[in-house]
Motif scaffolding. Structure first.
Motif, mmCIF file in Angstrom:
data_model
loop_
_atom_site.group_PDB
_atom_site.id
_atom_site.type_symbol
_atom_site.label_atom_id
_atom_site.label_comp_id
_atom_site.label_asym_id
_atom_site.label_seq_id
_atom_site.Cartn_x
_atom_site.Cartn_y
_atom_site.Cartn_z
ATOM 1 N N THR A 1 31.897 16.613 51.905
ATOM 2 C CA THR A 1 32.068 16.024 50.585
ATOM 3 C C THR A 1 30.820 15.267 50.174
ATOM 4 O O THR A 1 30.115 14.720 51.007
ATOM 5 C CB THR A 1 33.302 15.100 50.535
ATOM 6 N N ASP A 2 30.574 15.282 48.861
ATOM 7 C CA ASP A 2 29.473 14.491 48.320
ATOM 8 C C ASP A 2 29.986 13.457 47.320
ATOM 9 O O ASP A 2 29.223 12.811 46.635
ATOM 10 C CB ASP A 2 28.416 15.385 47.665
ATOM 11 N N ALA B 1 34.024 18.170 44.834
ATOM 12 C CA ALA B 1 34.400 17.908 46.228
ATOM 13 C C ALA B 1 35.792 17.289 46.301
ATOM 14 O O ALA B 1 36.577 17.621 47.195
ATOM 15 C CB ALA B 1 33.371 17.001 46.885
ATOM 16 N N ALA B 2 36.112 16.419 45.356
ATOM 17 C CA ALA B 2 37.434 15.785 45.330
ATOM 18 C C ALA B 2 38.534 16.821 45.143
ATOM 19 O O ALA B 2 39.640 16.667 45.683
ATOM 20 C CB ALA B 2 37.487 14.735 44.230
ATOM 21 N N ALA C 1 32.280 5.097 51.758
ATOM 22 C CA ALA C 1 33.418 4.891 50.855
ATOM 23 C C ALA C 1 34.141 6.205 50.566
ATOM 24 O O ALA C 1 35.379 6.264 50.569
ATOM 25 C CB ALA C 1 32.941 4.243 49.552
ATOM 26 N N VAL C 2 33.381 7.263 50.336
ATOM 27 C CA VAL C 2 33.963 8.577 50.038
ATOM 28 C C VAL C 2 34.746 9.099 51.241
ATOM 29 O O VAL C 2 35.873 9.584 51.106
ATOM 30 C CB VAL C 2 32.852 9.571 49.627
ATOM 31 N N VAL C 3 34.159 8.992 52.417
ATOM 32 C CA VAL C 3 34.803 9.460 53.645
ATOM 33 C C VAL C 3 36.067 8.656 53.924
ATOM 34 O O VAL C 3 37.124 9.222 54.238
ATOM 35 C CB VAL C 3 33.802 9.382 54.822
ATOM 36 N N ASP C 4 35.980 7.341 53.796
ATOM 37 C CA ASP C 4 37.145 6.490 54.058
ATOM 38 C C ASP C 4 38.309 6.848 53.138
ATOM 39 O O ASP C 4 39.464 6.874 53.564
ATOM 40 C CB ASP C 4 36.790 5.010 53.899
ATOM 41 N N ASP C 5 38.023 7.139 51.877
ATOM 42 C CA ASP C 5 39.064 7.497 50.920
ATOM 43 C C ASP C 5 39.760 8.794 51.333
ATOM 44 O O ASP C 5 40.989 8.872 51.328
ATOM 45 C CB ASP C 5 38.470 7.627 49.511
ATOM 46 N N ALA C 6 38.992 9.805 51.699
ATOM 47 C CA ALA C 6 39.580 11.091 52.107
ATOM 48 C C ALA C 6 40.370 10.952 53.403
ATOM 49 O O ALA C 6 41.464 11.532 53.535
ATOM 50 C CB ALA C 6 38.496 12.153 52.250
ATOM 51 N N MET D 1 35.442 23.557 50.967
ATOM 52 C CA MET D 1 34.412 22.917 50.134
ATOM 53 C C MET D 1 34.704 23.109 48.660
ATOM 54 O O MET D 1 35.221 24.139 48.258
ATOM 55 C CB MET D 1 33.029 23.531 50.400
ATOM 56 N N GLY D 2 34.310 22.142 47.883
ATOM 57 C CA GLY D 2 34.394 22.255 46.442
ATOM 58 C C GLY D 2 33.181 22.976 45.892
ATOM 59 O O GLY D 2 32.118 22.997 46.511
ATOM 60 N N THR D 3 33.372 23.578 44.725
ATOM 61 C CA THR D 3 32.265 24.228 44.032
ATOM 62 C C THR D 3 32.342 23.876 42.552
ATOM 63 O O THR D 3 33.429 23.707 42.006
ATOM 64 C CB THR D 3 32.272 25.758 44.234
#
Length: 142
Positions: free
Chosen positions: A9-10, A15-16, A63-68, A106-108
């Motif tokens: 994720t970025d 990505a979300a 922060a992004v990783v913790d949320d996921a 992965m998101g695109t």
């Protein structure tokens, strides 16, 4: 079938969009979900503040990783979050090998033609070079 699912994720909307798919896949197969954020150090990403070097990409990644990871744990999916530095697609592929990942989700952004060719795509590179299946999830256009 799958013991380790990787969600690179970025933090983008694209990505979300992949997060619920990765969680569902991990949940369905009883797999461990690996959430990976790559702080792209191939470009200038650090700033100096009072003799301390701070990497804002790493802080954003945490922060992004913790949320996921939190979303996965709400579904009782075992999850681990990792922030690494390096080139995005190279680091993703190294992580796949190092952690025995079975599938990547992965998101695109859904770009096509010249737009995609000019901008390049981490997802596209991973799809073309990964030794494991890659599930791509297109960003919702709302």
């Amino acid at each position: 079938m799958y013991a380790n699912v990787l969600l690179p994720t970025d933090g983008s909307d694209a990505a979300a969009a992949a997060v619920p798919h990765a969680i569902e896949l991990a949940d369905r197969y009883g797999a461990r979900l690996h959430v990976l954020y790559v702080a792209d150090t191939t470009e200038y990403s650090t700033v100096t503040f009072e003799d301390d070097v701070v990497d804002p990409l790493t802080k954003q990644g945490e922060a992004v990783v913790d949320d996921a990871v939190e979303k996965a744990e709400e579904r009782t999916v075992e999850a681990v979050g990792v922030v690494q530095q390096g080139g995005a697609y190279e680091t993703i592929l190294e992580y796949v090998d190092d952690q025995d990942v079975d599938v990547i989700v992965m998101g695109t952004h859904g770009r096509r033609g010249l737009d995609r060719a000019l901008l390049g795509s981490v997802t596209e590179r991973v799809v073309r070079t990964a030794d494991v299946p890659v599930l791509t999830v297109r960003e919702n256009e709302e």
